[in-house]
Design a protein around this motif. Structure first.
Motif, PDB file in Angstrom:
ATOM      1  N   ILE A   1      13.248  -8.158 -12.797  1.00 51.49           N
ATOM      2  CA  ILE A   1      12.841  -8.780 -11.540  1.00 51.49           C
ATOM      3  C   ILE A   1      12.179  -7.736 -10.630  1.00 51.49           C
ATOM      4  O   ILE A   1      11.120  -7.982 -10.031  1.00 51.49           O
ATOM      5  N   GLU A   2      12.791  -6.576 -10.544  1.00 47.58           N
ATOM      6  CA  GLU A   2      12.237  -5.527  -9.690  1.00 47.58           C
ATOM      7  C   GLU A   2      10.862  -5.072 -10.179  1.00 47.58           C
ATOM      8  O   GLU A   2       9.968  -4.805  -9.377  1.00 47.58           O
ATOM      9  N   GLU A   3      10.690  -4.989 -11.486  1.00 49.35           N
ATOM     10  CA  GLU A   3       9.384  -4.590 -12.017  1.00 49.35           C
ATOM     11  C   GLU A   3       8.333  -5.662 -11.726  1.00 49.35           C
ATOM     12  O   GLU A   3       7.193  -5.356 -11.384  1.00 49.35           O
ATOM     13  N   ALA A   4       8.709  -6.931 -11.838  1.00 51.62           N
ATOM     14  CA  ALA A   4       7.766  -8.004 -11.515  1.00 51.62           C
ATOM     15  C   ALA A   4       7.360  -7.933 -10.045  1.00 51.62           C
ATOM     16  O   ALA A   4       6.185  -8.073  -9.706  1.00 51.62           O
ATOM     17  N   LEU A   5       8.333  -7.699  -9.184  1.00 49.03           N
ATOM     18  CA  LEU A   5       8.028  -7.558  -7.753  1.00 49.03           C
ATOM     19  C   LEU A   5       7.134  -6.346  -7.501  1.00 49.03           C
ATOM     20  O   LEU A   5       6.177  -6.415  -6.729  1.00 49.03           O
ATOM     21  N   ALA A   6       7.417  -5.243  -8.170  1.00 47.23           N
ATOM     22  CA  ALA A   6       6.614  -4.034  -7.997  1.00 47.23           C
ATOM     23  C   ALA A   6       5.176  -4.231  -8.468  1.00 47.23           C
ATOM     24  O   ALA A   6       4.250  -3.597  -7.958  1.00 47.23           O
ATOM     25  N   SER A   7       4.983  -5.117  -9.430  1.00 45.20           N
ATOM     26  CA  SER A   7       3.636  -5.385  -9.939  1.00 45.20           C
ATOM     27  C   SER A   7       2.816  -6.253  -8.989  1.00 45.20           C
ATOM     28  O   SER A   7       1.624  -6.458  -9.206  1.00 45.20           O
ATOM     29  N   GLY A   8       3.477  -6.781  -7.941  1.00 52.27           N
ATOM     30  CA  GLY A   8       2.780  -7.631  -6.975  1.00 52.27           C
ATOM     31  C   GLY A   8       3.095  -9.104  -7.094  1.00 52.27           C
ATOM     32  O   GLY A   8       2.615  -9.914  -6.300  1.00 52.27           O
ATOM     33  N   GLN A   9       3.906  -9.478  -8.075  1.00 50.45           N
ATOM     34  CA  GLN A   9       4.258 -10.882  -8.248  1.00 50.45           C
ATOM     35  C   GLN A   9       5.135 -11.346  -7.088  1.00 50.45           C
ATOM     36  O   GLN A   9       6.123 -10.675  -6.747  1.00 50.45           O
ATOM     37  N   ARG A  10       4.796 -12.473  -6.486  1.00 56.00           N
ATOM     38  CA  ARG A  10       5.568 -12.965  -5.346  1.00 56.00           C
ATOM     39  C   ARG A  10       6.008 -14.422  -5.484  1.00 56.00           C
ATOM     40  O   ARG A  10       6.756 -14.917  -4.644  1.00 56.00           O
ATOM     41  N   VAL A  11       5.531 -15.118  -6.496  1.00 61.01           N
ATOM     42  CA  VAL A  11       5.911 -16.525  -6.680  1.00 61.01           C
ATOM     43  C   VAL A  11       6.804 -16.618  -7.913  1.00 61.01           C
ATOM     44  O   VAL A  11       6.390 -16.237  -9.022  1.00 61.01           O
ATOM     45  N   PHE A  12       8.019 -17.100  -7.720  1.00 57.26           N
ATOM     46  CA  PHE A  12       8.997 -17.150  -8.796  1.00 57.26           C
ATOM     47  C   PHE A  12       9.570 -18.551  -8.931  1.00 57.26           C
ATOM     48  O   PHE A  12       9.770 -19.248  -7.937  1.00 57.26           O
ATOM     49  N   GLY A  13       9.842 -18.933 -10.164  1.00 58.93           N
ATOM     50  CA  GLY A  13      10.449 -20.226 -10.447  1.00 58.93           C
ATOM     51  C   GLY A  13      11.844 -20.051 -11.005  1.00 58.93           C
ATOM     52  O   GLY A  13      12.085 -19.168 -11.836  1.00 58.93           O
ATOM     53  N   GLU A  14      12.758 -20.875 -10.555  1.00 61.60           N
ATOM     54  CA  GLU A  14      14.141 -20.830 -11.021  1.00 61.60           C
ATOM     55  C   GLU A  14      14.587 -22.219 -11.459  1.00 61.60           C
ATOM     56  O   GLU A  14      14.153 -23.229 -10.904  1.00 61.60           O
ATOM     57  N   ASN A  15      15.493 -22.254 -12.447  1.00 61.79           N
ATOM     58  CA  ASN A  15      15.984 -23.528 -12.964  1.00 61.79           C
ATOM     59  C   ASN A  15      17.281 -23.989 -12.315  1.00 61.79           C
ATOM     60  O   ASN A  15      17.545 -25.188 -12.259  1.00 61.79           O
ATOM     61  N   ARG A  16      18.076 -23.032 -11.836  1.00 59.26           N
ATOM     62  CA  ARG A  16      19.401 -23.378 -11.316  1.00 59.26           C
ATOM     63  C   ARG A  16      19.566 -22.863  -9.894  1.00 59.26           C
ATOM     64  O   ARG A  16      19.261 -21.704  -9.604  1.00 59.26           O
ATOM     65  N   VAL A  17      20.068 -23.717  -9.042  1.00 51.69           N
ATOM     66  CA  VAL A  17      20.196 -23.376  -7.623  1.00 51.69           C
ATOM     67  C   VAL A  17      21.139 -22.195  -7.426  1.00 51.69           C
ATOM     68  O   VAL A  17      20.819 -21.235  -6.715  1.00 51.69           O
ATOM     69  N   GLN A  18      22.316 -22.248  -8.064  1.00 53.27           N
ATOM     70  CA  GLN A  18      23.321 -21.203  -7.834  1.00 53.27           C
ATOM     71  C   GLN A  18      22.822 -19.837  -8.294  1.00 53.27           C
ATOM     72  O   GLN A  18      22.988 -18.832  -7.596  1.00 53.27           O
ATOM     73  N   GLU A  19      22.221 -19.800  -9.477  1.00 51.89           N
ATOM     74  CA  GLU A  19      21.686 -18.535  -9.987  1.00 51.89           C
ATOM     75  C   GLU A  19      20.601 -17.993  -9.066  1.00 51.89           C
ATOM     76  O   GLU A  19      20.530 -16.788  -8.782  1.00 51.89           O
ATOM     77  N   ALA A  20      19.764 -18.879  -8.579  1.00 47.72           N
ATOM     78  CA  ALA A  20      18.679 -18.462  -7.684  1.00 47.72           C
ATOM     79  C   ALA A  20      19.226 -17.907  -6.370  1.00 47.72           C
ATOM     80  O   ALA A  20      18.705 -16.923  -5.838  1.00 47.72           O
ATOM     81  N   MET A  21      20.272 -18.527  -5.831  1.00 44.65           N
ATOM     82  CA  MET A  21      20.865 -18.036  -4.584  1.00 44.65           C
ATOM     83  C   MET A  21      21.387 -16.614  -4.770  1.00 44.65           C
ATOM     84  O   MET A  21      21.175 -15.742  -3.921  1.00 44.65           O
ATOM     85  N   THR A  22      22.047 -16.367  -5.887  1.00 46.71           N
ATOM     86  CA  THR A  22      22.584 -15.037  -6.169  1.00 46.71           C
ATOM     87  C   THR A  22      21.469 -14.003  -6.269  1.00 46.71           C
ATOM     88  O   THR A  22      21.584 -12.886  -5.764  1.00 46.71           O
ATOM     89  N   ARG A  23      20.372 -14.400  -6.908  1.00 41.82           N
ATOM     90  CA  ARG A  23      19.290 -13.458  -7.179  1.00 41.82           C
ATOM     91  C   ARG A  23      18.394 -13.196  -5.964  1.00 41.82           C
ATOM     92  O   ARG A  23      17.939 -12.077  -5.753  1.00 41.82           O
ATOM     93  N   TRP A  24      18.124 -14.222  -5.177  1.00 41.34           N
ATOM     94  CA  TRP A  24      17.047 -14.123  -4.195  1.00 41.34           C
ATOM     95  C   TRP A  24      17.465 -14.102  -2.733  1.00 41.34           C
ATOM     96  O   TRP A  24      16.680 -13.662  -1.885  1.00 41.34           O
TER      97      TRP A  24
END
Length: 229
Positions: free
Chosen positions: A50-73
């Motif tokens: 995730i950190e490498e994707a952010l470092a590359s400039g990626q800013r739009v992310f898709g998640e499948n599960r609400v709980q997992e996304a809350m923990t991550r983002w």
């Protein structure tokens, strides 16, 4: 499994290659790369990836599960104010409050009961995520989504119910059928319903989707590599 620097840098390289391919596919369809959003599907990815994707400039992310996304983002919001989060997996009505509070786009609206739960959550939180209707283009009984014949009426109903209306349509084609048929159908349905955005295409067929009018593609393994563990 641990990352070496070479491993993590490949995400930047893959992203650049995907964007180049999308630019060519969009051009073939008479558009430009600016017309197609790369959504990085980050479900079950490691923090390092995730950190490498952010470092590359990626800013739009898709998640499948609400709980997992809350923990991550949730904690990352402050560091990345330009972050856009999209829910691309099914949403249960009892998770509507959390989903509306976290996501900027909900792509899997497929029933009136869910729409009313989202509406209540919007009134409670003051947030109005953009909404897509999921269409079951293959009419597969095991898959969520509105049947193609019901799309115009459902979109009209959602326009009357939701203050921000409906931004687009989303589909996941059957794996055993040519994706192009389903992408073309989704584009036709969007035209008939008067919506502008098309979320279609994943790791195996994002370039095809971009040629056929996708305004966003949902890419996981082609960007992040095979899942760890």
């Amino acid at each position: 499994m641990t990352h070496t620097p070479a491993d993590t840098h490949t995400i930047s390289m893959r992203r650049a290659a995907i964007l180049e391919e999308l630019a060519g596919a969009a051009k073939a369809g008479g558009r430009s790369l600016a017309d197609v959003t790369l959504v990085a599907v980050s479900k079950m990815q490691s923090e390092a990836r995730i950190e490498e994707a952010l470092a590359s400039g990626q800013r739009v992310f898709g998640e499948n599960r609400v709980q997992e996304a809350m923990t991550r983002w949730s904690a990352r919001r402050a560091s990345y104010p330009d972050l856009e989060l999209r829910l691309v997996g099914p949403l249960q009505t009892n998770k509507a409050d959390e989903a509306v509070a976290l996501f900027d786009v909900i792509e899997t609206l497929d029933r009136e009961k869910l729409a009313r739960a989202i509406l209540k959550a919007m009134e409670k939180t003051g947030r109005t995520p953009r909404l897509y209707v999921q269409v079951n283009t293959g009419e597969e009984p095991q898959k969520a989504g509105i049947a193609p014949k019901d799309v115009p009426a459902f979109v009209a109903e959602m326009r009357a119910l939701m203050p921000q209306g409906i931004e687009g349509l989303m589909c996941i084609p059957p794996v055993e059928e040519p994706a192009s048929l389903h992408f073309a159908l989704l584009a036709k349905l969007a035209g008939a319903a008067g919506v502008e955005k098309l979320s279609m295409g994943m790791s195996a067929d994002y370039a095809l989707a971009a040629r056929l009018g996708a305004t966003s593609v949902r890419v996981g393994s082609a960007l992040f590599g095979e899942r760890e563990g």
